[in-house]
Design an enzyme around this catalytic site. Structure first.
Site, short mmCIF file in Angstrom:
data_model
loop_
_atom_site.label_atom_id
_atom_site.label_comp_id
_atom_site.label_asym_id
_atom_site.label_seq_id
_atom_site.Cartn_x
_atom_site.Cartn_y
_atom_site.Cartn_z
N LYS A 23 21.23 -13.36 53.35
CA LYS A 23 20.69 -14.43 54.21
C LYS A 23 19.68 -13.82 55.19
O LYS A 23 18.64 -14.42 55.47
CB LYS A 23 21.81 -15.12 54.99
CG LYS A 23 22.86 -15.82 54.12
CD LYS A 23 22.59 -17.29 53.88
CE LYS A 23 23.59 -17.86 52.87
NZ LYS A 23 23.28 -19.18 52.39
N TYR B 221 12.20 3.81 77.30
CA TYR B 221 13.54 4.25 77.69
C TYR B 221 13.48 4.66 79.17
O TYR B 221 12.54 4.29 79.88
CB TYR B 221 13.89 5.42 76.74
CG TYR B 221 15.32 5.81 76.69
CD1 TYR B 221 16.34 4.89 76.51
CD2 TYR B 221 15.67 7.16 76.82
CE1 TYR B 221 17.66 5.29 76.45
CE2 TYR B 221 16.99 7.57 76.75
CZ TYR B 221 17.99 6.62 76.57
OH TYR B 221 19.28 7.03 76.52
O1 LIG Z 1 24.78 -18.73 49.75
C1 LIG Z 1 24.33 -19.63 49.02
O2 LIG Z 1 23.71 -19.40 47.98
C2 LIG Z 1 24.45 -21.06 49.42
C3 LIG Z 1 25.61 -21.39 50.27
O3 LIG Z 1 25.47 -20.89 51.58
C4 LIG Z 1 26.95 -21.05 49.69
O4 LIG Z 1 27.84 -20.69 50.45
O5 LIG Z 1 27.10 -21.20 48.48
MG LIG Z 2 27.23 -20.29 52.48
#
Ligand SMILES: O=C(O)C[C@H](O)C(=O)O
Ligand SMILES: [Mg+2]
Ligand SMILES: NC(=O)c1ccc[n+]([C@@H]2O[C@H](COP(=O)([O-])OP(=O)(O)OC[C@H]3O[C@@H](n4cnc5c(N)ncnc54)[C@H](O)[C@@H]3O)[C@@H](O)[C@H]2O)c1
Length: 471
Positions: free
Chosen positions: A169, A114
């Site tokens: 995700k 920092y």
């Molecule tokens: O999210 C998932 O399992 C896969 C895909 O991106 C979806 O939108 O179904």
């Molecule tokens: Mg998706």
């Protein structure tokens, strides 16, 4: 084949009991009468007048969360405060966190990470912006961006409700490919506003994974961002899906003695995923693709306001079929569903060619459940993790971004996508291939490494890599 369904098998009921009017036995009896089996009791609060407890209940085959909740609520003196299951518990407080790489233990550390020392690093990046890749998180961080307009097959449920998918995700990026991904759900569905927002946050990221943005807006958003940013922009529902579908379909065609060039392929749901899957199949040599959406079969004999549908009609359906799903699917070798749950019937599958290939990829509910056609289908796949043959973009996005980040690619191009598909298909050896195993498991540790390796090679040979990775 068995799917576990969406309800967890164990639920936790938080109940408030009026200590003066209700005995605990009455609550337990009500649960049992509704088909539940109480396996644990946790005391959350006790008092003279009331107690709060968490009851962990196993749900028997004949029971349901709703039946048990109703039965319990009907007991005088019992107030049901909350019902959760293991899935909900896993989401408490969100699924990811940010952690510093090193602790700040003293003033010396403080002055380096920092003020004042950090200023020297800022100046170095100001003088040479490419240093952002070496001196900030940009090197390894991907933004998972959604507007909540096409979340799984749930549709336009908005940015707050989209967050659990985007957090998921991000978990997958980290666990499978050690990519730091950050979920960003935007409270706008305006194309220009989304483009501006993503461009605005891009300095901190090495890549942009667009997710669950509905068609046709997703096409323009992705194209504009690809043109205007110098980091990879990848709409996962288009290209991640197409890559995995392509890999799985090549194997399914091989197993059933077909070729891409001669198979009749029906694609249902001409949105983000359906369009990209079709483009990849056409590029791979498919010649007889018929697309169908809510308006029926897309045909050159009609015109469409949606420019992507117009393009689609002009590049597919060589026999100029018209009508609905029944007309489209008669005699087809392959059904690819990226539309909505439950729209395919056994009768539809019966009307297909012998030994048909059915990829029912809508999430979370496939176009048809495998148990309904187990005896008549040749090869079956879904997008879910609780059935065999999971065709899901998770097989692609961690590895393709790992490769793109490692060679600092400016884009993810067609060559890199094809390389990823070939890598995924190659993980299954000829002797392992079977109707129940056309696509490797998400947990196969070779996938990410294989996809990464081939994607880097493709990036280098197509001239979009900015760096030679060390290993
Ligand atoms: O999210 C998932 O399992 C896969 C895909 O991106 C979806 O939108 O179904
Ligand atoms: Mg998706
Ligand atoms: N398995 C995977 O990896 C994967 C990847 C991406 C998308 N999907 C699934 O595919 C589906 C579509 O996702 P998307 O991102 O392309 O969404 P999208 O909103 O861009 O497209 C969906 C399309 O399906 C059409 N559709 C909806 N109901 C239909 C019906 N009854 N008959 C015909 N067409 C219908 C819509 O009109 C739209 O054109 C979702 O269920 C999603 O979960 C699965």
């Amino acid at each position: 084949m068995q799917g576990k369904g969406l309800d967890g098998k164990t639920i936790i009921l938080r109940v408030e009991l009026d200590a003066r009017s209700v005995g605990f036995g009455a609550a337990a009896a009500a649960i049992e009468a509704a088909g539940g089996d109480m396996i644990a009791i946790d005391v959350i609060q006790t008092g003279r007048d009331r107690t709060v407890r968490d009851l962990t209940v196993k749900i028997g085959d004949s029971a349901s969360t709703e039946r048990i909740s109703q039965s319990l609520s009907a007991v005088p003196g019992v107030k049901l405060v909350n019902v959760s299951d293991r899935t909900f518990l896993l989401h408490l407080g969100g699924k990811i966190t940010i952690q510093p790489k090193t602790p700040i233990q003293n003033r010396d550390d403080l002055s380096r990470v920092y003020t004042p020392e950090v200023a020297r690093v800022c100046t170095a990046i100001h003088e040479d912006p490419s240093k952002a890749f070496t001196l900030t998180i940009k090197r390894n961080t991907v933004a998972v961006v959604s507007d909540g307009s096409a979340v799984l097959g749930l549709g336009n449920i908005g940015p707050y409700a989209a967050m659990p998918v985007m957090e998921g995700k991000a978990m997958l990026f980290k666990q499978f490919a050690d990519v730091d991904a950050f979920p960003i759900c935007l409270d706008t569905q305006d194309t220009e506003a989304i483009i501006a927002a993503v461009k605005g946050i891009a300095p901190g990221f090495g890549g942009i994974n667009l997710e669950d943005i509905s068609a046709p807006r997703c096409f323009e958003i992705e194209q504009r961002l690809r043109d205007e940013l110098d980091i990879p922009v990848f709409h996962d529902d288009q290209h991640g899906t197409a890559v995995v579908l392509y890999a799985g379909l090549l194997n399914a065609l091989k197993l059933t003695g077909r070729t891409l060039a001669t198979a009749k392929i029906v694609v249902c749901g001409i949105g983000a995923a359906g369009t990209a899957c079709t483009k990849m199949l056409l590029a791979g040599g498919a010649r007889n693709i018929v697309g169908i959406d809510r308006v029926g079969i897309l045909t050159v004999d009609k015109s469409y306001a949606n420019p992507m549908w117009q393009w689609y009609a002009e590049h597919t359906n060589p026999q100029r079929l018209s009508g609905g799903l029944t007309e489209a699917i008669a005699g087809a070798d392959v059904f690819i569903g990226v539309s909505a749950g439950g729209i395919l019937t056994r009768a539809h599958v019966t009307s297909m060619a012998n030994d048909p290939i059915v990829f029912a990829m809508a999430n979370p509910e496939p176009e048809i459940r495998p148990e309904l056609i187990e005896d008549i289908v040749g090869v079956f796949a879904t997008g879910r993790s609780d059935y065999p043959n999971q065709i899901n973009n998770v097989l692609c996005f961690p590895g393709i971004f790992r490769g793109a980040l490692d060679c600092r690619a400016t884009v993810i191009n067609e060559q890199m996508k094809l390389a990823a598909a070939e890598a995924i298909a190659s993980v299954i050896g000829e002797d392992e291939l079977s109707r129940m195993y056309i696509i490797p498991s998400v947990f196969n540790s070779r996938i990410v490494e294989e996809v990464r390796r081939r994607v880097i090679e493709a990036a280098q040979s197509s001239g979009v890599a900015r760096r030679q990775p060390r290993e």
